[in-house]
Design a protein around this motif. Structure first.
Motif, PDB file in Angstrom:
ATOM      1  N   ARG A 142       0.834  -1.210   0.000  1.00 30.64           N
ATOM      2  CA  ARG A 142       0.000   0.000   0.000  1.00 30.64           C
ATOM      3  C   ARG A 142       0.866   1.255   0.000  1.00 30.64           C
ATOM      4  O   ARG A 142       0.630   2.190  -0.767  1.00 30.64           O
TER       5      ARG A 142
ATOM      6  N   ARG B 280       2.579   1.710  -3.359  1.00 33.67           N
ATOM      7  CA  ARG B 280       1.582   2.149  -4.354  1.00 33.67           C
ATOM      8  C   ARG B 280       1.299   3.650  -4.190  1.00 33.67           C
ATOM      9  O   ARG B 280       1.317   4.400  -5.162  1.00 33.67           O
ATOM     10  N   GLU B 281       1.070   4.076  -2.963  1.00 33.01           N
ATOM     11  CA  GLU B 281       0.776   5.493  -2.715  1.00 33.01           C
ATOM     12  C   GLU B 281       1.962   6.383  -3.070  1.00 33.01           C
ATOM     13  O   GLU B 281       1.787   7.446  -3.684  1.00 33.01           O
TER      14      GLU B 281
END
Length: 165
Positions: free
Chosen positions: A121, A124-125
């Motif tokens: 996560r 990805r961010e």
């Protein structure tokens, strides 16, 4: 006696629906353009640019030990040891770049003990934020493949001869 020719504006239509006018009656050689300077022309961003940005952004995330699959990491380690060699930021990153959008695939090696979904996560961010901020492209997806886990002690050198005498 001088003859002056008055030009009438000529309109040019563009593919994006905007138009420009040229040849205003203000004098010979003058051109009037109604579009702001920043919107005239095209900007093309090479895949390699997005690869480097995404690679650097992914490496910044805590819990990411390395990037790429086994073979690419091995070749990268050899390349890094060559005098004058530089680490390859794009190792483990593949991209598809269009005119306005990009899709990115990232292969990661995570540190042992770090929750993989959290690292994925965060990567990805960070990748989406960096690529969109720097290039202006819309990132439609970042696919993450965790290819390995780095265990404590994996970096120790193995003894040269491990045969029993």
């Amino acid at each position: 006696m001088t003859l002056t020719q008055e030009k009438t504006p000529t309109r040019h239509a563009h593919a994006d629906g905007t138009a420009t006018a040229t040849g205003s009656g203000g004098g010979a050689g003058r051109t009037e353009v109604t579009e702001p300077a920043g919107t005239r022309g095209r900007t093309v961003i090479a895949d390699a640019v997005v690869v480097k940005i995404a690679g650097r952004a992914a490496r910044e995330v805590p819990g990411v030990h390395d990037m790429g699959g086994g073979l690419s990491r091995t070749l990268g380690a050899v390349r890094d040891r060559v005098p004058g060699g530089r680490p390859q930021l794009g190792r483990g990153v593949k991209v598809e770049v269009g005119e306005r959008q990009a899709a990115i695939d990232v292969e990661l090696v995570v540190e042992y003990g770090v929750p993989v979904p959290d690292v994925a996560r965060d990567v990805r961010e960070n990748v989406i934020g960096a690529v969109e901020r720097i290039t202006g492209l819309e990132v439609v997806e970042v696919n993450i493949a965790v290819t390995d886990v780095h265990l404590p002690g994996d970096d120790r050198d193995e003894p040269a001869d491990t045969r029993v005498a």
